[in-house]
Each structure stands twice: as structure tokens, then as C-alpha cells.
Scaffold this motif. Structure first.
Motif, PDB file in Angstrom:
ATOM      1  N   ASP A   1     -57.738   8.583 -19.922  1.00 22.51           N
ATOM      2  CA  ASP A   1     -58.399   9.624 -20.694  1.00 22.51           C
ATOM      3  C   ASP A   1     -57.769  10.989 -20.442  1.00 22.51           C
ATOM      4  OD1 ASP A   1     -60.045   7.603 -21.449  1.00 22.51           O
ATOM      5  OD2 ASP A   1     -61.794   8.267 -20.298  1.00 22.51           O
ATOM      6  N   GLY A   2     -57.769  11.789 -21.505  1.00 25.89           N
ATOM      7  CA  GLY A   2     -57.295  13.156 -21.372  1.00 25.89           C
ATOM      8  C   GLY A   2     -58.300  14.017 -20.641  1.00 25.89           C
ATOM      9  N   ALA A   3     -57.815  15.104 -20.039  1.00 29.80           N
ATOM     10  CA  ALA A   3     -58.703  16.023 -19.320  1.00 29.80           C
ATOM     11  C   ALA A   3     -59.519  16.852 -20.293  1.00 29.80           C
ATOM     12  CB  ALA A   3     -57.879  16.920 -18.402  1.00 29.80           C
ATOM     13  N   ASP A   4     -58.879  17.291 -21.376  1.00 34.16           N
ATOM     14  CA  ASP A   4     -59.537  18.092 -22.405  1.00 34.16           C
ATOM     15  C   ASP A   4     -58.647  18.061 -23.642  1.00 34.16           C
ATOM     16  OD1 ASP A   4     -57.399  19.983 -21.955  1.00 34.16           O
ATOM     17  OD2 ASP A   4     -58.583  20.733 -20.248  1.00 34.16           O
ATOM     18  N   ASP A   5     -59.035  18.862 -24.660  1.00 34.44           N
ATOM     19  CA  ASP A   5     -58.264  18.875 -25.907  1.00 34.44           C
ATOM     20  C   ASP A   5     -56.837  19.351 -25.693  1.00 34.44           C
ATOM     21  OD1 ASP A   5     -60.464  17.945 -27.201  1.00 34.44           O
ATOM     22  OD2 ASP A   5     -61.119  19.910 -27.956  1.00 34.44           O
ATOM     23  N   GLU A   6     -56.641  20.201 -24.680  1.00 38.91           N
ATOM     24  CA  GLU A   6     -55.307  20.741 -24.438  1.00 38.91           C
ATOM     25  C   GLU A   6     -54.452  19.800 -23.588  1.00 38.91           C
ATOM     26  OE1 GLU A   6     -54.335  23.460 -25.887  1.00 38.91           O
ATOM     27  OE2 GLU A   6     -56.326  23.698 -26.792  1.00 38.91           O
ATOM     28  N   THR A   7     -55.114  18.875 -22.885  1.00 41.96           N
ATOM     29  CA  THR A   7     -54.381  17.961 -21.990  1.00 41.96           C
ATOM     30  C   THR A   7     -54.732  16.523 -22.343  1.00 41.96           C
ATOM     31  OG1 THR A   7     -54.685  19.634 -20.253  1.00 41.96           O
ATOM     32  CG2 THR A   7     -53.809  17.468 -19.595  1.00 41.96           C
TER      33      THR A   7
ATOM     34  N   ALA B   1     -51.866   6.066 -23.425  1.00 42.22           N
ATOM     35  CA  ALA B   1     -52.357   4.706 -23.666  1.00 42.22           C
ATOM     36  C   ALA B   1     -51.192   3.742 -23.758  1.00 42.22           C
ATOM     37  CB  ALA B   1     -53.192   4.657 -24.945  1.00 42.22           C
ATOM     38  N   GLY B   2     -51.471   2.478 -23.545  1.00 39.72           N
ATOM     39  CA  GLY B   2     -50.456   1.446 -23.657  1.00 39.72           C
ATOM     40  C   GLY B   2     -51.125   0.087 -23.735  1.00 39.72           C
TER      41      GLY B   2
ATOM     42  N   TRP C   1     -59.293   0.997 -33.006  1.00 42.77           N
ATOM     43  CA  TRP C   1     -58.801   1.502 -31.723  1.00 42.77           C
ATOM     44  C   TRP C   1     -59.870   1.363 -30.639  1.00 42.77           C
ATOM     45  CZ3 TRP C   1     -54.413   2.654 -29.435  1.00 42.77           C
ATOM     46  CH2 TRP C   1     -54.444   3.361 -28.220  1.00 42.77           C
ATOM     47  N   ARG C   2     -61.103   1.735 -30.996  1.00 43.69           N
ATOM     48  CA  ARG C   2     -62.186   1.636 -30.013  1.00 43.69           C
ATOM     49  C   ARG C   2     -62.384   0.188 -29.574  1.00 43.69           C
ATOM     50  NH1 ARG C   2     -65.635   4.135 -32.687  1.00 43.69           N
ATOM     51  NH2 ARG C   2     -67.034   2.492 -33.411  1.00 43.69           N
ATOM     52  N   LEU C   3     -62.289  -0.746 -30.511  1.00 42.23           N
ATOM     53  CA  LEU C   3     -62.432  -2.148 -30.143  1.00 42.23           C
ATOM     54  C   LEU C   3     -61.278  -2.595 -29.244  1.00 42.23           C
ATOM     55  CD1 LEU C   3     -64.387  -4.610 -30.916  1.00 42.23           C
ATOM     56  CD2 LEU C   3     -62.390  -5.429 -32.173  1.00 42.23           C
ATOM     57  N   ALA C   4     -60.076  -2.126 -29.544  1.00 42.00           N
ATOM     58  CA  ALA C   4     -58.927  -2.489 -28.705  1.00 42.00           C
ATOM     59  C   ALA C   4     -59.144  -2.027 -27.264  1.00 42.00           C
ATOM     60  CB  ALA C   4     -57.650  -1.871 -29.278  1.00 42.00           C
ATOM     61  N   VAL C   5     -59.743  -0.849 -27.107  1.00 44.50           N
ATOM     62  CA  VAL C   5     -60.030  -0.331 -25.765  1.00 44.50           C
ATOM     63  C   VAL C   5     -61.141  -1.149 -25.113  1.00 44.50           C
ATOM     64  CG1 VAL C   5     -60.856   1.660 -24.459  1.00 44.50           C
ATOM     65  CG2 VAL C   5     -59.251   1.992 -26.352  1.00 44.50           C
ATOM     66  N   ASP C   6     -62.218  -1.413 -25.881  1.00 46.00           N
ATOM     67  CA  ASP C   6     -63.374  -2.126 -25.334  1.00 46.00           C
ATOM     68  C   ASP C   6     -63.032  -3.545 -24.895  1.00 46.00           C
ATOM     69  OD1 ASP C   6     -65.013   0.053 -25.726  1.00 46.00           O
ATOM     70  OD2 ASP C   6     -65.802  -0.639 -27.646  1.00 46.00           O
ATOM     71  N   THR C   7     -62.063  -4.168 -25.546  1.00 49.57           N
ATOM     72  CA  THR C   7     -61.723  -5.557 -25.238  1.00 49.57           C
ATOM     73  C   THR C   7     -60.532  -5.690 -24.303  1.00 49.57           C
ATOM     74  OG1 THR C   7     -60.369  -5.665 -27.251  1.00 49.57           O
ATOM     75  CG2 THR C   7     -62.653  -6.426 -27.416  1.00 49.57           C
ATOM     76  N   GLY C   8     -60.016  -4.586 -23.793  1.00 44.66           N
ATOM     77  CA  GLY C   8     -58.901  -4.650 -22.864  1.00 44.66           C
ATOM     78  C   GLY C   8     -57.563  -4.939 -23.502  1.00 44.66           C
ATOM     79  N   LEU C   9     -57.488  -4.818 -24.832  1.00 46.14           N
ATOM     80  CA  LEU C   9     -56.195  -4.973 -25.504  1.00 46.14           C
ATOM     81  C   LEU C   9     -55.343  -3.728 -25.303  1.00 46.14           C
ATOM     82  CD1 LEU C   9     -57.455  -6.536 -28.858  1.00 46.14           C
ATOM     83  CD2 LEU C   9     -56.277  -7.725 -26.995  1.00 46.14           C
ATOM     84  N   VAL C  10     -56.008  -2.605 -25.071  1.00 51.28           N
ATOM     85  CA  VAL C  10     -55.349  -1.326 -24.816  1.00 51.28           C
ATOM     86  C   VAL C  10     -55.881  -0.759 -23.509  1.00 51.28           C
ATOM     87  CG1 VAL C  10     -55.229   1.083 -25.562  1.00 51.28           C
ATOM     88  CG2 VAL C  10     -54.830  -0.744 -27.213  1.00 51.28           C
ATOM     89  N   ALA C  11     -54.994  -0.195 -22.703  1.00 49.38           N
ATOM     90  CA  ALA C  11     -55.386   0.518 -21.491  1.00 49.38           C
ATOM     91  C   ALA C  11     -55.173   2.000 -21.732  1.00 49.38           C
ATOM     92  CB  ALA C  11     -54.549   0.044 -20.312  1.00 49.38           C
ATOM     93  N   VAL C  12     -56.171   2.817 -21.437  1.00 47.94           N
ATOM     94  CA  VAL C  12     -56.066   4.256 -21.691  1.00 47.94           C
ATOM     95  C   VAL C  12     -56.270   5.041 -20.401  1.00 47.94           C
ATOM     96  CG1 VAL C  12     -56.844   4.042 -24.083  1.00 47.94           C
ATOM     97  CG2 VAL C  12     -58.506   4.495 -22.280  1.00 47.94           C
TER      98      VAL C  12
ATOM     99  N   GLY D   1     -62.380  11.072 -24.291  1.00 48.75           N
ATOM    100  CA  GLY D   1     -63.159   9.838 -24.338  1.00 48.75           C
ATOM    101  C   GLY D   1     -62.322   8.613 -24.635  1.00 48.75           C
ATOM    102  N   GLY D   2     -60.999   8.758 -24.588  1.00 50.00           N
ATOM    103  CA  GLY D   2     -60.127   7.630 -24.864  1.00 50.00           C
ATOM    104  C   GLY D   2     -59.835   7.428 -26.332  1.00 50.00           C
ATOM    105  N   GLU D   3     -60.383   8.307 -27.189  1.00 49.30           N
ATOM    106  CA  GLU D   3     -60.140   8.180 -28.621  1.00 49.30           C
ATOM    107  C   GLU D   3     -58.773   8.767 -28.985  1.00 49.30           C
ATOM    108  OE1 GLU D   3     -61.511  12.307 -28.015  1.00 49.30           O
ATOM    109  OE2 GLU D   3     -62.047  10.344 -27.200  1.00 49.30           O
ATOM    110  N   LEU D   4     -58.199   8.293 -30.056  1.00 54.70           N
ATOM    111  CA  LEU D   4     -56.922   8.834 -30.512  1.00 54.70           C
ATOM    112  C   LEU D   4     -57.090  10.281 -30.953  1.00 54.70           C
ATOM    113  CD1 LEU D   4     -55.678   5.800 -32.653  1.00 54.70           C
ATOM    114  CD2 LEU D   4     -54.639   6.601 -30.513  1.00 54.70           C
ATOM    115  N   VAL D   5     -56.116  11.126 -30.583  1.00 56.57           N
ATOM    116  CA  VAL D   5     -56.144  12.500 -31.085  1.00 56.57           C
ATOM    117  C   VAL D   5     -55.866  12.467 -32.583  1.00 56.57           C
ATOM    118  CG1 VAL D   5     -55.447  13.444 -28.867  1.00 56.57           C
ATOM    119  CG2 VAL D   5     -53.696  12.839 -30.554  1.00 56.57           C
ATOM    120  N   ASP D   6     -56.200  13.569 -33.286  1.00 65.61           N
ATOM    121  CA  ASP D   6     -56.183  13.564 -34.750  1.00 65.61           C
ATOM    122  C   ASP D   6     -54.856  13.122 -35.347  1.00 65.61           C
ATOM    123  OD1 ASP D   6     -58.766  14.362 -34.723  1.00 65.61           O
ATOM    124  OD2 ASP D   6     -58.368  16.487 -35.101  1.00 65.61           O
TER     125      ASP D   6
END
Length: 504
Positions: free
Chosen positions: A115-121, A125-126, A102-113, A48-53
């Protein structure tokens, strides 16, 4: 007689550059910018574009939110703790702050992500396109980013708090929205209404201005019917429920810089299984929460109103428009705002030309013309002797001659011709009509009426003959407002004569 007026009083906003500085200083956006600058080739995100743990912990460190196990407070907004439970709560709070940023950075276009395919992949982001605008863009670019952030936080604020996910997650793993008893459209309209009421209280004359508004009053403005006397127990319970919702929502909106918020005192929260107590003690009202829109908040709420088609003017909107737009536009403005708008309009204009434009725009026999002439007179009071040639040009004008003589006399000008009796009475009728349209202080209008009738013997015998479209209405109003019964009766008789003469 009144002309159509704006839906809301005008708001005074600082320059975009100042608003942009406030936007970048908003805690949530400031943290989002820091994370956007940190994001790079090693950053990993989930489906979902969220940072991994593990990356979330890195983000906590980047933001200076790290909580040390020895109990030292090393982070922004993280309190000290004395036991394991407090430590775990502090760590969780730091991670929530980092995840929200982080979510706000993505929502406002400060970060481009990607998305991962799954937890293993995991994905990557940049920095996003909008990050460069933070330093190299215009103030309007920064404010556009902030408005996107406000929209994102607003959307989060109307989502219910999910305390027990197990009860609403179906067998397929999807959240059962129907079980939440949540109508997103209704929740959004409720919060929009609250912010609209807070905006109106802030910009209205006689409102709290820059002062805070009690949360109970704001909640009641949305729940208690206007025609209700003493609220029922059911309505008070609805007010309390609304307060609790708003308490959560304002905590979120404060982070984006929209409001300054003093939360509800936790000691007042109801025990589990009990209903919240209704806020009735005026002395303790601040304990039930206090909120005020920041200057940035006024800007943000107004922007949403304009998008929704609401007429929400700001001082300065008319500065680059013609004199007709100015005099018509400030018709419903409070005195201080009208003066500020007029000063902004005059700034940078050549005085004689501006005066000529104002006088031309003040002409007319329509319902709004008396108020236009009043505002024209007030505008001319802000300019100097350079306007005299333009003013002298209208000395023989039936509608403007009286106004011109008053302006010249107030400045001690020489060779000011005496007005004819008909001009004196026409100006009197026009002035009262304008004051009635302005919805000013009733006592001031009464004093104006009584002063005019006191200075001119036989006022009403002459006034009913005045060729002014508002003569009948003005004389009727004088009959209602004059505190001398004999004079009031004469005014009503004069009004009848004026209407009979004009056939209206």
C-alpha cells in the motif's frame, strides 16, 4: 420407524476439474487473472491498495473495456452511446469493472500489493502467490481461489448502495454507519438464507431443478410467514423491498459465476417517491426477475453450508466408505440420488465382495433396518451373476433369506429353495416397514399393501404372529391405508393382537 435423515437432499456435482474450468470462466475472476498477469514494477496503488487513477485507465485498456470517444463500442459489455452523458456512463462502467476486478485479484491473492503511504507516495504491486496456481495448481487450488472470490463478492453484496455520501460522512471524514440503518450481520444472514432456499429448491425432487426461480417467490420465502394466508399490504411491501435488494445482489453474484440472473425489468421500477408495485401477475412474473444457481453456484453455496456445520451431502460422498455407511447414508435420499450414490459405491469394487458387505450391513432389528434391507436389495439389482455366491450364503438367514430368494428368482437361478410361510410373512412386514420409512408415494404403498393381502388369504391372521419388531406399527399403518373397509378393520384387529402379544 424412520432413521435420522440428512438436513438437505444430496446434490449432484461434476468433477472438480469441470468446476475449476467454470470458475476460471467466471467473468470477474477471469478479469482478475488478466490484471494479475499485467501487474508489475510500474503498477502503482493508493493507500488502500487500489489502483491510482492513471493506472485504472491502463487496467481498463488491458481488459479490453476501453470506450472510444467516436461512439464505437470497443469493449466487453459496454454498450454504444449517442451523447456525452451516455459516453461518460460507459466510461464509468468500464472503470468500475476494472476496479472490481483489481480488488478481487488482491482479495484472492492473485496480486500482492504494498500500500501507498498517501496520494503523493503510491505503493507498488505484482503477481501474488496464488497466480501460479491458476495454471500450475490442481483443480482444488483453483476452486479454493474461487471460493475466496465468492466470499469477497458476498461481503460486497451485503453492503448498502451509498448514493449520497455527503449525508453519511461526518466532520471527521469517517462514514457514520449508524446513520445507514444497516446491520451487516442481519444483511449477511438474509442473503445466506436466500441462497440456502435457492439451493434447496434446486436440489429437491419436484423443484425447478436446472430451471430459474422467480425473484418474487424467492423474496417471499424469506418474508412471508409460513402460516400466513393472504399476505397483507405491509408484507407485500416488504417482499418488494427484498426484491429490490436481491436484484442488486444477484447482479454482483452473477459476475463471480454463482448465478444466472435475468434482472427486474426497469420499466417496473417505481417512480421516485413511490413504492414498488407488488408482483402479482403470474403471466408477467419473469419481468420481476428470474434466477438460478449455476453448477458452480451449487458447489459454492454447499461449501458455505458445510463451513457453517449444515449437513449438505453430495452424491459420491459415500463412495469410499463402508457398506453400513452407504445403506445408512442413503436412507433419506430421493430414489434417483440413492441409485447414483449406490452405483458410485459399487464402481471399482469386486462384485462378490461388495454383495457380501452389503448383505452383512443390511442385518439388524433396529428401527432403520427394514430400509437398509430395501436399499441393499436395490443395490444388488445393479450387479450381475458374480454376486450369486454371496447371496446364496444367506438363504437360511431369517432376515435376509427372503431377500436372497427374490434376487435369485428374478435372475432365473436354478435350485432356489421355496420359502417357508413364516419367511414369506416376515418379508412382507419388512418390505412394508421399509416403504413406510422411505416416505414414498402413498398410492404405491397402498397398492403394495392391497396386493399382498389380496394374494394371501388370511393374511392378517398370520401377520400378527410375525416375530418382527415393526409388526404392530405395520399393521396399524395397513389399517389406515387399506382402501377396503373390511380389510382395514381386520388390520386394526391384527395390530391390537400383535401389540398385546409383544406387550408394547
Amino acid at each position: 420407524m424412520s432413521a435420522e435423515q440428512p438436513t438437505l437432499p444430496p446434490v449432484r456435482l461434476p468433477a472438480d476439474a469441470e468446476l475449476a474450468r467454470d470458475a476460471l470462466a467466471a467473468p470477474l475472476l477471469a478479469r482478475a487473472v488478466r490484471l494479475a498477469r499485467w501487474a508489475g514494477p510500474e503498477t502503482r496503488v493508493g493507500a488502500g491498495g487500489e489502483l491510482v487513477d492513471e493506472q485504472l485507465q491502463d487496467a481498463v485498456d488491458v481488459l479490453g473495456l476501453t470506450v472510444e470517444a467516436d461512439g464505437e463500442d470497443a469493449g466487453e459489455g459496454v454498450g454504444s452511446f449517442e451523447d456525452t452523458e451516455a459516453y461518460e456512463e460507459a466510461v464509468e462502467e468500464a472503470e468500475i469493472l476494472a476496479a472490481d476486478a483489481w480488488r478481487l485479484a488482491v482479495d484472492t491473492g492473485l496480486v500482492a500489493v504494498e500500500d501507498g503511504a498517501d496520494d503523493e507516495t503510491p505503493g507498488g504491486a505484482g503477481p501474488g502467490e496464488n497466480l501460479a496456481l491458476v495454471t500450475d495448481g490442481s483443480p482444488q487450488d483453483v476452486l479454493a481461489i474461487w471460493l475466496d472470490g465468492f466470499d469477497a463478492v458476498f461481503a460486497d453484496a451485503v453492503v448498502p448502495v451509498l448514493d449520497d455520501l455527503d449525508t453519511i460522512v461526518g466532520e471527521d471524514g469517517e462514514i457514520d454507519l449508524a446513520s445507514l440503518d444497516w446491520d451487516p450481520e442481519m444483511e449477511g444472514e438474509f442473503l445466506e438464507g436466500v441462497l440456502g432456499n435457492l439451493y434447496l429448491l434446486t436440489v429437491s425432487e419436484g423443484g425447478p431443478g436446472d430451471g430459474p426461480v422467480p425473484l418474487p417467490a424467492l423474496a417471499a420465502s424469506m418474508v412471508v410467514p409460513d402460516d400466513m394466508g393472504e399476505p397483507t399490504d405491509d408484507v407485500l411491501e416488504q417482499v418488494s423491498d427484498a426484491m429490490m435488494r436481491l436484484d442488486e445482489q444477484f447482479r454482483l453474484l452473477e459476475a463471480i459465476g454463482l448465478v444466472e440472473y435475468q434482472p427486474v425489468d426497469e420499466a417496473l421500477m417505481a417512480e421516485e417517491g413511490e413504492e414498488p408495485a407488488a408482483p402479482l401477475d403470474d403471466e408477467d412474473v419473469s419481468r420481476y426477475g428470474m434466477v438460478r444457481l449455476t453448477t458452480l453456484g451449487l458447489y459454492g453455496v454447499r461449501a458455505r453450508m458445510l463451513d457453517a456445520g449444515v449437513d449438505a451431502p453430495a452424491v459420491g460422498d459415500l463412495a469410499d466408505k463402508g457398506a453400513d455407511a452407504l445403506l445408512g447414508g442413503i436412507a433419506g435420499y430421493p430414489e434417483a440420488a440413492a441409485r447414483a450414490e449406490t452405483a458410485a459405491w459399487l464402481s471399482g469394487r469386486e462384485v462378490e465382495t461388495a454383495a457380501r458387505e452389503l448383505l452383512h450391513a443390511a442385518r439388524g432389528a433396529d428401527a432403520g433396518s427394514p430400509l437398509r434391507r430395501l436399499h441393499c436389495q436395490q443395490a444388488l439389482s445393479l450387479v450381475g451373476a458374480e454376486a450369486e455366491p454371496a447371496v446364496r450364503e444367506v438363504l437360511d438367514d431369517a432376515e435376509l433369506g427372503g431377500l436372497a430368494r427374490v434376487w435369485l428368482a428374478e435372475r432365473g437361478a436354478a435350485d432356489v429353495p421355496a420359502p417357508s410361510e413364516s419367511m414369506v410373512f416376515w418379508l412382507a412386514i419388512d418390505t412394508i416397514a421399509a416403504q413406510l420409512d422411505a416416505d414414498g408415494d402413498l398410492q404405491e404403498v397402498q397398492e403394495l399393501i392391497e396386493g399382498l393381502t389380496g394374494r394371501h388369504s388370511g393374511f392378517f391372521e398370520a401377520a400378527w404372529r410375525v416375530e418382527h419388531p415393526a409388526t404392530g406399527e405395520v399393521l396399524e399403518a395397513m389399517g389406515r391405508l387399506h382402501r377396503d373397509k373390511t380389510a382395514a378393520k381386520e388390520a386394526r384387529k391384527a395390530a391390537f393382537k400383535a401389540r398385546s402379544r409383544s406387550g408394547s
